[in-house]
Design an enzyme around this catalytic site. Structure first.
Site, short mmCIF file in Angstrom:
data_model
loop_
_atom_site.label_atom_id
_atom_site.label_comp_id
_atom_site.label_asym_id
_atom_site.label_seq_id
_atom_site.Cartn_x
_atom_site.Cartn_y
_atom_site.Cartn_z
N TYR A 275 5.13 17.10 13.08
CA TYR A 275 6.39 16.08 12.97
C TYR A 275 7.61 16.53 12.85
O TYR A 275 8.60 15.78 12.96
CB TYR A 275 6.04 15.10 12.12
CG TYR A 275 4.58 14.61 11.71
CD1 TYR A 275 3.89 13.94 12.61
CD2 TYR A 275 4.18 14.75 10.64
CE1 TYR A 275 2.49 13.58 12.40
CE2 TYR A 275 2.66 14.34 10.32
CZ TYR A 275 2.21 13.88 11.24
OH TYR A 275 0.93 13.29 11.07
N GLU B 69 0.83 -1.24 -0.05
CA GLU B 69 0.03 0.03 -0.08
C GLU B 69 0.82 1.31 0.02
O GLU B 69 0.85 2.12 1.05
CB GLU B 69 -0.87 -0.11 1.23
CG GLU B 69 -1.92 -0.89 1.26
CD GLU B 69 -2.38 -1.30 2.68
OE1 GLU B 69 -3.54 -2.11 2.90
OE2 GLU B 69 -2.09 -0.68 3.67
N CYS C 133 -0.73 32.87 13.23
CA CYS C 133 -0.42 33.41 14.57
C CYS C 133 0.08 32.44 15.67
O CYS C 133 -0.47 32.04 16.52
CB CYS C 133 -1.70 34.09 15.06
SG CYS C 133 -1.18 35.16 16.30
N TYR D 230 0.34 14.15 1.89
CA TYR D 230 -0.18 14.56 3.37
C TYR D 230 -0.25 16.13 3.43
O TYR D 230 -0.78 16.54 4.53
CB TYR D 230 0.88 13.95 4.27
CG TYR D 230 0.78 12.50 4.46
CD1 TYR D 230 -0.32 11.90 4.77
CD2 TYR D 230 1.97 11.98 3.82
CE1 TYR D 230 -0.33 10.30 4.67
CE2 TYR D 230 1.84 10.53 3.81
CZ TYR D 230 0.79 9.75 4.45
OH TYR D 230 0.64 8.53 4.19
N ARG E 272 2.87 7.90 -0.03
CA ARG E 272 3.78 8.98 -0.40
C ARG E 272 4.76 8.76 -1.52
O ARG E 272 5.18 9.46 -2.31
CB ARG E 272 4.46 8.86 1.01
CG ARG E 272 5.64 10.04 1.10
CD ARG E 272 6.72 9.72 2.08
NE ARG E 272 5.97 9.36 3.28
CZ ARG E 272 5.94 10.14 4.41
NH1 ARG E 272 6.12 11.19 4.41
NH2 ARG E 272 5.37 9.38 5.54
#
Length: 468
Positions: free
Chosen positions: A364, A314, A391, A421, A317
């Site tokens: 991340y 699968e 902000c 993503y 990315r």
């Protein structure tokens, strides 16, 4: 004792010989820079893209997506055939999903992996064959399961005892036998070239290895379910084979034990294959990964005297990541003195997007690169940080980069490797509308997801219409 100053740049970041160069490991193959320094993607000038569609703008190279899809399908088919196995390669829709993207990857022979009702509807509307859809998720709602069974989704990956019974009831009500996989935690977690193997994994997905036999027995006890096999996903942004090999050893052992009690034709080893985001990233070629992973499964099967099952993978990315580039316009430039004892300055380059269109750096600590895209420059490279308009002090687009020291308001910046993503995780923080997605190919551009507007945001606010 005095403390020696530390460099404000990470060790992997080097001052470039040419701050205008486009690294082919990170950018789409079609990305070029003209004699006047303007970047084109898919044969389309980025200035024209910005004029026509505004910025920020997600740009997706269709040919790049298709090329990665073909290459990965071929790599796994070749690897599986060498061991007498069949294989199905699913595109992991969570990386990026639109109806156009569904058509591209299915054209290139891929099945579809979805994990919510919304992703399922996009896959169906894009023309995906229901039998070639796999449905993931740790908390699929009764309505989502009902829809999946109703349309004939090929595989539901069950994640809990509750879901097994819920799905069995749903399938029985529709008068069908629903094929399922059992998601198993192998105790292997991998990232980049490292992996950790433990007896247990503390996470929300799947069954522990010790629970899997009971889960298999529960599935087999329901006449409305058919157990196809096991599923495992060990991590993301993985560059090597070692983690997959360790996980395969554990899964094949479990597969052999469960196979003794009934047919078990399939083993799905998930995805997580990495791409290059910076010069420090060096993922193995997909052909090497495919050959190594399938060989590891075959070796484990041979050691137990059982045939190699059909396999599934699968990638997400690895299909779409390198195909995407995000365009921004520079708004302000600000040199900031650093407290490093060496008089160093960092150039803060503020752009018109940020964590609303790419939250990965904030979530991340993800690293990206950037290039001046609307012109070239002979100015000396300056240590820079590309930041957004939100902000939040953590609103960083590119944490560490060397950009030409003369970068100025109005310049276009391009951030490559944003196909995966970024759109999927995008939001409306500070009420910033999400950008359009434009597909480029052979010198033409077309919108495949339109940009949001302030009117779109207001349309959901009941009080804006005087009703609350």
């Amino acid at each position: 004792m005095s403390v020696p100053p530390t460099s404000p740049a990470p060790a992997w970041l080097r001052v470039p010989d040419d701050a205008n160069a486009l690294d082919p490991r990170i950018w789409p193959a079609s990305a070029t820079r003209s004699a006047d320094g303007v970047v084109s993607i898919g044969g389309v000038d980025v200035r024209e893209l910005a004029r026509t569609h505004g910025t920020p703008l997600y740009v997706l190279d269709e040919d790049e997506v298709r090329a990665h899809a073909r290459r990965i399908v071929a790599a796994f088919e070749t690897a599986a055939a060498a061991h007498g196995a069949a294989v199905r390669v699913y595109y992991a829709g969570k990386a990026f999903l639109s109806t156009a993207l569904v058509r591209w990857v299915t054209d290139e022979g891929m099945a579809l992996d979805v994990c919510t009702g919304g992703e399922l509807e996009i896959a169906l509307r894009g023309g995906a064959t229901p039998e070639r859809i796999g449905f993931h998720g740790n908390n699929k709602s009764p309505a989502e399961l009902d829809r999946a069974v109703q349309v004939g989704v090929g595989t539901v990956i069950v994640d809990s005892f509750v879901e097994i019974d819920r799905l069995a009831d749903t399938a029985a009500r529709h008068g069908v036998v629903q094929p399922v996989l059992i998601r198993v935690n192998s105790g292997v977690h991998a990232e980049t070239h490292e992996f950790l193997a433990t007896a247990h994994e503390d996470q929300k997905f799947g069954f522990a290895m010790a629970q899997a036999p009971d889960a298999a027995a529960r599935v087999r006890a329901h006449p409305s379910l058919r157990l196809l096999g096991l599923h495992c996903h060990i991590g993301s942004q993985i560059f090597g084979v070692a983690g997959f090999a360790e996980s395969a050893a554990r899964l094949v052992d479990l597969h052999a034990r469960l196979r003794a009690h009934g047919d078990l034709p399939l083993l799905n080893l998930g995805g997580g294959f990495g791409i290059a985001y910076t010069a420090a990233d060096d993922p193995a070629p997909i052909e090497d990964l495919a050959a190594g992973i399938v060989a590891a499964v075959a070796d484990e099967c041979a050691a137990r005297g059982i045939p190699v099952p059909d396999l599934a993978f699968e990638p997400g990315r690895a299909i779409v990541g390198q195909a995407g580039v995000t365009l921004y316009e520079v708004g302000t430039v600000k040199p900031v003195a650093l407290d490093d004892g060496a008089g160093t300055q960092r150039l803060y380059v503020s752009v018109d997007g940020g964590m609303s269109d790419n939250p990965r750096p904030a979530l991340y600590g993800a690293q990206y690169t950037a290039r001046l895209a609307s012109r070239s420059s002979d100015a000396a490279p300056a240590l820079s940080r590309v930041v957004g308009k939100h902000c939040e002090s953590g609103d960083i687009v590119v944490d560490h980069e060397y950009l030409p020291g003369d970068v100025t308001p109005g310049d276009l910046l391009a951030v490559p490797a944003t196909g995966a993503y970024c759109f999927s995780l995008a939001g409306n923080y500070n009420h910033v509308p999400r950008p359009a997605v434009v597909a480029v190919r052979a010198g033409t551009a077309r919108v495949i997801v339109r940009a949001e507007t302030i009117a779109d945001l207001l349309s959901r606010d009941v009080g804006a219409e005087g009703k609350a």
